[in-house]
Each structure stands twice: as C-alpha cells, then as structure tokens.
Design a protein around this motif. Sequence first.
Motif, PDB file in Angstrom:
ATOM      1  N   ARG A  39       0.980  37.752  56.044  1.00 39.54           N
ATOM      2  CA  ARG A  39       0.952  36.638  56.521  1.00 39.54           C
ATOM      3  C   ARG A  39       0.777  35.376  55.979  1.00 39.54           C
ATOM      4  O   ARG A  39       1.269  34.919  56.287  1.00 39.54           O
ATOM      5  N   GLU A  40      -0.180  35.804  55.216  1.00 40.72           N
ATOM      6  CA  GLU A  40      -0.294  34.258  54.712  1.00 40.72           C
ATOM      7  C   GLU A  40       0.556  34.026  53.351  1.00 40.72           C
ATOM      8  O   GLU A  40       0.600  33.451  52.857  1.00 40.72           O
ATOM      9  N   LEU A  41       0.819  35.647  52.607  1.00 42.04           N
ATOM     10  CA  LEU A  41       2.199  34.690  52.190  1.00 42.04           C
ATOM     11  C   LEU A  41       3.291  34.235  52.286  1.00 42.04           C
ATOM     12  O   LEU A  41       4.118  32.901  52.101  1.00 42.04           O
ATOM     13  N   CYS A  46       6.508  29.566  53.711  1.00 39.86           N
ATOM     14  CA  CYS A  46       7.592  28.863  54.082  1.00 39.86           C
ATOM     15  C   CYS A  46       7.484  27.281  54.047  1.00 39.86           C
ATOM     16  O   CYS A  46       7.845  26.757  53.859  1.00 39.86           O
ATOM     17  N   GLU A  47       6.215  27.189  54.033  1.00 39.88           N
ATOM     18  CA  GLU A  47       5.209  25.657  53.006  1.00 39.88           C
ATOM     19  C   GLU A  47       6.339  25.356  51.725  1.00 39.88           C
ATOM     20  O   GLU A  47       6.342  24.564  52.015  1.00 39.88           O
ATOM     21  N   HIS A  48       6.147  26.174  50.949  1.00 36.71           N
ATOM     22  CA  HIS A  48       6.888  26.227  49.774  1.00 36.71           C
ATOM     23  C   HIS A  48       8.367  25.511  50.005  1.00 36.71           C
ATOM     24  O   HIS A  48       9.091  25.135  49.338  1.00 36.71           O
ATOM     25  N   ARG A  59       8.684  29.307  59.953  1.00 37.52           N
ATOM     26  CA  ARG A  59      10.011  30.841  60.351  1.00 37.52           C
ATOM     27  C   ARG A  59       9.122  31.267  59.954  1.00 37.52           C
ATOM     28  O   ARG A  59       9.365  32.125  59.207  1.00 37.52           O
ATOM     29  N   GLU A  60       8.332  31.959  60.329  1.00 44.12           N
ATOM     30  CA  GLU A  60       7.286  32.710  59.495  1.00 44.12           C
ATOM     31  C   GLU A  60       8.085  34.640  59.715  1.00 44.12           C
ATOM     32  O   GLU A  60       7.767  34.859  58.757  1.00 44.12           O
ATOM     33  N   GLN A  61       8.390  34.158  60.277  1.00 43.84           N
ATOM     34  CA  GLN A  61       9.571  35.911  61.108  1.00 43.84           C
ATOM     35  C   GLN A  61      10.178  36.206  59.561  1.00 43.84           C
ATOM     36  O   GLN A  61      10.593  37.259  59.101  1.00 43.84           O
ATOM     37  N   LEU A  62      11.130  34.761  60.002  1.00 46.67           N
ATOM     38  CA  LEU A  62      11.816  35.086  58.533  1.00 46.67           C
ATOM     39  C   LEU A  62      11.234  35.154  57.145  1.00 46.67           C
ATOM     40  O   LEU A  62      12.122  36.460  56.430  1.00 46.67           O
ATOM     41  N   LEU A  64       8.501  37.028  57.080  1.00 51.15           N
ATOM     42  CA  LEU A  64       8.148  37.800  56.882  1.00 51.15           C
ATOM     43  C   LEU A  64       9.282  39.055  56.194  1.00 51.15           C
ATOM     44  O   LEU A  64       9.034  40.171  56.133  1.00 51.15           O
ATOM     45  N   ARG A  65       9.900  39.002  57.371  1.00 46.03           N
ATOM     46  CA  ARG A  65      11.489  39.962  57.226  1.00 46.03           C
ATOM     47  C   ARG A  65      11.871  40.436  55.922  1.00 46.03           C
ATOM     48  O   ARG A  65      12.532  41.097  55.269  1.00 46.03           O
ATOM     49  N   VAL A  66      11.863  38.882  55.381  1.00 49.94           N
ATOM     50  CA  VAL A  66      12.363  38.589  53.723  1.00 49.94           C
ATOM     51  C   VAL A  66      11.489  39.253  52.677  1.00 49.94           C
ATOM     52  O   VAL A  66      11.470  39.927  52.170  1.00 49.94           O
ATOM     53  N   LEU A  67       9.880  39.568  52.787  1.00 52.54           N
ATOM     54  CA  LEU A  67       8.951  40.593  52.762  1.00 52.54           C
ATOM     55  C   LEU A  67       9.229  41.771  52.547  1.00 52.54           C
ATOM     56  O   LEU A  67       8.836  41.885  51.791  1.00 52.54           O
ATOM     57  N   GLU A  68      10.561  42.401  53.502  1.00 53.00           N
ATOM     58  CA  GLU A  68      10.463  43.422  54.272  1.00 53.00           C
ATOM     59  C   GLU A  68      11.052  44.126  53.217  1.00 53.00           C
ATOM     60  O   GLU A  68      10.866  44.381  52.409  1.00 53.00           O
TER      61      GLU A  68
END
Length: 68
Positions: A39-41, A46-48, A59-62, A64-68
Amino acid sequence: MDPRIEDLKSATFFGKRPARRAIAQIQETVELLPKNSRRELARTICEHLDWRMRGGGYREQLALRVLE
C-alpha cells in the motif's frame, strides 16, 4: 533499463498502458523501498507518476495491480 521491460510488448492495467519508463520507475521504487508495504509502495508510485483519478485522488488500485 531491465531487459524484461525493454522486451515487453504490451502491458495493460485497468485499461491503461504505462510507458516502459514508468514501469522502470516502478521497479526502481520497489528496489529502493523494500521494507515498505504494498500500500505504501502504491501511494509512492502514484505520487511519483502523478497517477490520479478525475476527482484528484490517487489511483492506488491501479498501482497495486501493477505491483502484482
């Protein structure tokens, strides 16, 4: 840039196709912050990359999806 990213033909997340440069930045963020939670990542990514929804929220869900 990681050869896996350079050879990537296409990647789509929630209908968006991030640029190879963005994927490389995500990879770098993960490597620089290995102790952060997903979540922090996601928030940092998103900020960067200035990934925001129409309402202005991240767009944290986006991310998170990318991190998967």
